[in-house]
Design an enzyme around this catalytic site. Structure first.
Site, PDB file in Angstrom:
ATOM      1  N   GLU A  70      13.400   8.197   7.111  1.00  0.00           N
ATOM      2  CA  GLU A  70      13.454   8.488   5.684  1.00  0.00           C
ATOM      3  C   GLU A  70      13.002   7.291   4.842  1.00  0.00           C
ATOM      4  O   GLU A  70      13.410   6.158   5.095  1.00  0.00           O
ATOM      5  CB  GLU A  70      14.897   8.863   5.308  1.00  0.00           C
ATOM      6  CG  GLU A  70      15.096   9.208   3.843  1.00  0.00           C
ATOM      7  CD  GLU A  70      16.574   9.426   3.507  1.00  0.00           C
ATOM      8  OE1 GLU A  70      16.847  10.103   2.503  1.00  0.00           O
ATOM      9  OE2 GLU A  70      17.445   8.931   4.261  1.00  0.00           O
ATOM     10  N   LYS A  73      14.772  17.176  -0.766  1.00  0.00           N
ATOM     11  CA  LYS A  73      16.124  17.044  -0.217  1.00  0.00           C
ATOM     12  C   LYS A  73      17.140  17.824  -1.046  1.00  0.00           C
ATOM     13  O   LYS A  73      17.229  17.660  -2.263  1.00  0.00           O
ATOM     14  CB  LYS A  73      16.495  15.555  -0.166  1.00  0.00           C
ATOM     15  CG  LYS A  73      17.807  15.224   0.523  1.00  0.00           C
ATOM     16  CD  LYS A  73      17.914  13.713   0.651  1.00  0.00           C
ATOM     17  CE  LYS A  73      19.183  13.275   1.362  1.00  0.00           C
ATOM     18  NZ  LYS A  73      19.221  11.798   1.529  1.00  0.00           N
ATOM     19  N   CYS A  75      18.144  13.352   5.997  1.00  0.00           N
ATOM     20  CA  CYS A  75      19.375  12.553   6.055  1.00  0.00           C
ATOM     21  C   CYS A  75      20.635  13.379   5.769  1.00  0.00           C
ATOM     22  O   CYS A  75      21.092  14.106   6.629  1.00  0.00           O
ATOM     23  CB  CYS A  75      19.262  11.342   5.146  1.00  0.00           C
ATOM     24  SG  CYS A  75      20.393   9.989   5.590  1.00  0.00           S
TER      25      CYS A  75
END
Length: 297
Positions: free
Chosen positions: A43, A116, A153
């Site tokens: 990431e 995200k 993540c």
């Protein structure tokens, strides 16, 4: 038989963007030499993990997707090497900013973007300061080497995200990550306990529940900003479709992990396990609530 070789990498990041991107390119090339068809980089690999502090100056790191220099470079690399590369980047969209991934196919085409969904806000992980929650929904891309879903993540802790991607046909789940041990005073970092086992086990559960391999790429090394620091705990891995660790890196070493799967064999395993046949979505209304009672919409 549809064989695909997946690769997970891990590396340190510095304040030098060119160094970081060049190191990522080096690892991708080395992964290709090991036979990789799909290579996962961690990431926000172009920068240090700036979210450990509040600082408006770091918004200057964000760039628009169109013409983004790192994306353009990775598109050229993917085309040259005939590999698929999910590329994590700090996205500027008008006055809004996202933590995003674009999927670059093996011919160098940008297949689309995921933003995200789950944005953390903990000491050392002040992502809500920088990122707006994603509006793309969970994405799955049909690449040259199979259908791939990517979570970023914090997304990796939510089984709903993994299931959504697999319901859309994901044959492989990938998670670029930046996670480690935070300390308000960097001198305390060495005294902290790593929690990488919990981190791995959560994703291994997604693998077992959906009968797909999972690939996770995390950072290594310590990064210091002002009076804070994070030691990233690496431990990147590749699992099989039953949640067993097949390849795993340590907590400190720059690494490239590779493993080959037959996607037709995995598809047959999913049919035999019958998890998707026996789902009861009409009974899952509780998942659409905030607290088990109150509707989310």
């Amino acid at each position: 038989m549809r064989n695909v070789t997946l690769a997970a990498t891990q590396m340190k990041c510095t304040t030098d963007t060119e160094y970081n991107v060049s190191n990522a390119e080096k690892l991708i090339r080395q992964a290709k030499e090991k036979g990789a068809d799909v290579v996962l980089i961690q990431e926000l690999f172009a920068h240090q993990y700036f979210c450990q502090v509040y600082n408006y100056d770091y918004f200057n790191l964000a760039k628009e997707e169109q013409g983004h220099p790192v994306i353009q470079r990775m598109m050229a690399l993917a085309k040259e090497l005939h590999v698929v590369i999910p590329v994590s980047f700090f996205e500027k969209a008008g006055n809004t900013h996202y933590n995003s991934v674009v999927m670059i196919d093996a011919d160098g085409r940008n297949l689309g973007k995921y933003r995200k969904t789950h944005i953390p806000d903990d000491p050392g992980y002040y992502e809500k300061f920088y990122f707006t929650p994603g509006d793309t929904g969970f994405k799955v891309w049909k690449t040259r080497y199979g259908s791939i879903g990517v979570g970023i993540c914090w997304d990796q802790w939510f089984p709903e995200a993994a299931r959504c991607m697999c319901l859309q046909g994901a044959e492989i789940l990938m998670y670029p990550t930046a996670i480690g041990t935070f300390a308000a005073k960097p001198a305390k970092l060495a005294q902290e306990t790593f929690n990488n086992v919990h981190w791995q086990n959560t994703m291994l559960g997604h693998s077992a529940a959906n009968v797909v391999p999972v690939v996770a790429s995390n950072r290594i090394g310590s990064e210091y900003i002002d009076e804070t620091g994070i030691t990233f705990y690496g431990s990147s891995f590749i699992s099989d479709q039953y949640g067993n660790l097949l390849e795993a890196a340590d907590t400190k070493t720059e690494s490239i992990l590779v493993h080959t799967f037959d996607l037709d064999e995995l598809a047959n395993d999913r049919k035999m396990n019958l998890f998707f046949r026996d789902r009861r979505p009409e009974r899952y209304q509780t998942l659409m609530t905030i607290d088990g009672i109150t509707p989310a919409y």
